[in-house]
Scaffold this active site. Structure first.
Site, PDB file in Angstrom:
ATOM      1  N   CYS B 192      67.501 -12.761  63.224  1.00 41.32           N
ATOM      2  CA  CYS B 192      66.155 -13.086  62.902  1.00 41.32           C
ATOM      3  C   CYS B 192      65.850 -12.363  61.557  1.00 41.32           C
ATOM      4  CB  CYS B 192      65.091 -12.828  64.011  1.00 41.32           C
ATOM      5  SG  CYS B 192      64.945 -11.095  64.416  1.00 41.32           S
ATOM      6  N   THR B 193      64.708 -11.588  61.514  1.00 38.02           N
ATOM      7  CA  THR B 193      64.457 -10.952  60.118  1.00 38.02           C
ATOM      8  C   THR B 193      64.709  -9.470  60.306  1.00 38.02           C
ATOM      9  OG1 THR B 193      62.077 -11.163  60.409  1.00 38.02           O
ATOM     10  CG2 THR B 193      63.350 -12.777  59.005  1.00 38.02           C
TER      11      THR B 193
END
Lengths: 204, 230
Positions: B192-193
Site C-alpha cells: 500500500c503506502t
C-alpha cells in the site's frame, strides 16, 4: 513493558481490595471451545455473541479497517466512520482522532455483525478504561525503589503472565499471574500485616 | 511496569533467559560483560563481549531501534546492575540483568558456547510475520515472475496517480468481497503506502488460505510506475 504505554505505571492493590471482588475470580474454568475473546480478557469476562474482546493493533483510515490482535493471530474488522460509536475515546465526537489515539496493544471490546463478505463490521468499539485504584493504595515507582533498597519487609508480586515475567521483572518480585491467583495464596507471606505490592504492565 | 523501566533495570533467571529469549529466537542484544579471556572460555549463545566502558558507544547505533538488552557478569556481584543503570541514564530504558550472572547459567547446567563470542553488536529487529524485505520486493517488481502477483491494495484515488507495472489493484477494504479475482495458486505480494493496509489484507488472505506476503515499508509510486521504498 506494554509497548510504551503511558498509562499510570504501577498497579498496586492491597490484598483486601483484591479479595473483595470475588466475581473476578469465578471464571477460572477452561474457556468454551469457540471462544473468541483473548485469554486474558476471558479471565473476567464471559464471551458474548456479537462481541469480541481483543488487543487493538492498528487502524487504517483509508480503508476503514482496524486490525485487532488475538492470542495467536490478527483479525481485521471494518467500520463505517460516520456510524461507529467509540466509547472512552480520547477525542469525544471525533471518531478518527479517537481511533488514532488508541495505543497498540490496548484492550478493546467491539460489537459486530458479519457482512456478506465474511468480514466483521463493527458498530461500536469500547476502549478499556484504567482500573481505579484509590490513591492511598497506590505505590509510586519512587516509593518502590526505596522499598527495594530499604529495610521494610515486603512481598512484591508480578501479576503478569509467566511469559512476561520471563522477559524480565522487577528485582525481588515473585510471579503470581492473575488467573492463577487463588491457587497460589500459599506463596504470599504468612504474616498478613506484611506489605504486599502488586504490579502488572499498567493499571488495567 | 513502563514507568519502572524508564528509570530502572529488570532481572531474569538463567532458565528465563533460555526459555523466554534464546529458545524463542527473539531479536535482542545479549552482552557478556566479563573479560575477553573469561568469555573465550565459554559464553552464552549469541552473546557479544563488551566491557562496561565501551558498551554505550557500541549500542549507540542501535538506540533508535530500541533493542532489548540483556546483561550478564561473572557471578552476579552487582557489576552488571551498575552497567544497567548507566545504560538507563544513557537513554536505554529497561535493560535486563541475568540474576547470578554466568555462574547461575552454569549452575543451571545450561549449554555453554565454546570459542570467542562476537566483539561487535549485531541487531536486526525481527520482521513482522509475512513481511517481505524491500530488496526482495524490488527484485520481484522489476521482473514479476509468472508465479507471483503484486497486489496494490490502495484506494482508487491513489492508484489513479500511478501503479507498479504489472500489479493488480484490489483496495484493502474490498479484498474480502473480491476473493474470486485473486488467484489462489500464485504467490501474492501486497503493498500500500505504509504497510498498514497491506498487512491487514495479508491477514485476511492468509486466513482464507492464500499464499501472501506484504511490504512493511513506506512506498511511493510515480505516474510512470517507478517506485521508491523508504
Amino acid at each position: 513493558m506494554d509497548s510504551g504505554v503511558m498509562r499510570k505505571s504501577l498497579a498496586a492493590v492491597s490484598l483486601a481490595a483484591l479479595t473483595m471482588t470475588p466475581a473476578l475470580w469465578g471464571a477460572e474454568q477452561a474457556p468454551p471451545a469457540k471462544q473468541k475473546d483473548v485469554k486474558s480478557c476471558s479471565v473476567c469476562h464471559k464471551p458474548v455473541d456479537g462481541q469480541m474482546r481483543a488487543f487493538f493493533d492498528q487502524v487504517a483510515l483509508k480503508s476503514d479497517s482496524i486490525q485487532l490482535k488475538l492470542d495467536n493471530s490478527f483479525e481485521v474488522v471494518k467500520f463505517d466512520v460516520d456510524a461507529l460509536k467509540v466509547i472512552n475515546g480520547s477525542d469525544p465526537g471525533n471518531v478518527k482522532k479517537s481511533l488514532k489515539g488508541i495505543k497498540k496493544g490496548h484492550e478493546v471490546r467491539v460489537a459486530y455483525t458479519v457482512g456478506s463478505d465474511g468480514m466483521k463490521n463493527i458498530s461500536e468499539i469500547s476502549i478499556k478504561p484504567a482500573m481505579k485504584v484509590p490513591a492511598q493504595k497506590q505505590v509510586k515507582v519512587e516509593e518502590l525503589e526505596k522499598l527495594l533498597s530499604g529495610k521494610t519487609k515486603y512481598t512484591l508480586v508480578d501479576a503478569r503472565p509467566p511469559v512476561k515475567f520471563q522477559e524480565g521483572s522487577i528485582p525481588t518480585a515473585i510471579n503470581i499471574p492473575l488467573p492463577a491467583f487463588q491457587k497460589n495464596l500459599d506463596k504470599l507471606p504468612k504474616d498478613k500485616g506484611e506489605l504486599l505490592v502488586y504490579f502488572c504492565a499498567g493499571v488495567t | 511496569m513502563p514507568e519502572w523501566n524508564k528509570r530502572n533495570f529488570t532481572v531474569l533467571s538463567a532458565q528465563a533467559l533460555k526459555e523466554g529469549w534464546l529458545d524463542k529466537e527473539l531479536s535482542f542484544v545479549l552482552v557478556d560483560l566479563r573479560s575477553e579471556k573469561e568469555a573465550k572460555g565459554g559464553h552464552i549463545r549469541g552473546a557479544v563481549n563488551l566491557t562496561a566502558s565501551e558498551i554505550i558507544q557500541a549500542l549507540k547505533p542501535f538506540k533508535e531501534q530500541k533493542p532489548p538488552i540483556v546483561l550478564y557478569d561473572a557471578k552476579g556481584d552487582g557489576s552488571a546492575e551498575k552497567v544497567a543503570m548507566t545504560l538507563v541514564q544513557a537513554g536505554f530504558p529497561g535493560p535486563r540483568v541475568l540474576s547470578g550472572g554466568f555462574a547461575a547459567w552454569q549452575g543451571a547446567k545450561l549449554s555453554v558456547e565454546a570459542g570467542a563470542p562476537a566483539a561487535k553488536v549485531a541487531y536486526v529487529p525481527k520482521p513482522k510475520a509475512g513481511a517481505i524485505s524491500a530488496a526482495e520486493f524490488q527484485a520481484l517488481a522489476k521482473a514479476i515472475p509468472a508465479n507471483v502477483v503484486i497486489v496494490d491494495v490502495r484506494g482508487d484515488d491513489e492508484v489513479d496517480k500511478g501503479m507498479i507495472k504489472g500489479a493488480k489493484n484490489v483496495p484493502a477494504d474490498e479484498v474480502a468481497s473480491r476473493l474470486a479475482e485473486i488467484p489462489k495458486d500464485k504467490e501474492l505480494v501486497l503493498h500500500c503506502t505504509t504497510g498498514a493496509r497491506a498487512e491487514m489484507a495479508y491477514n485476511i488472505l492468509k486466513e482464507k488460505g492464500y499464499k501472501a506476503r506484504f511490504l512493511d515499508a513506506d512506498i511511493t509510486v510515480a505516474s510512470d510506475g517507478g517506485f521508491q521504498i523508504k
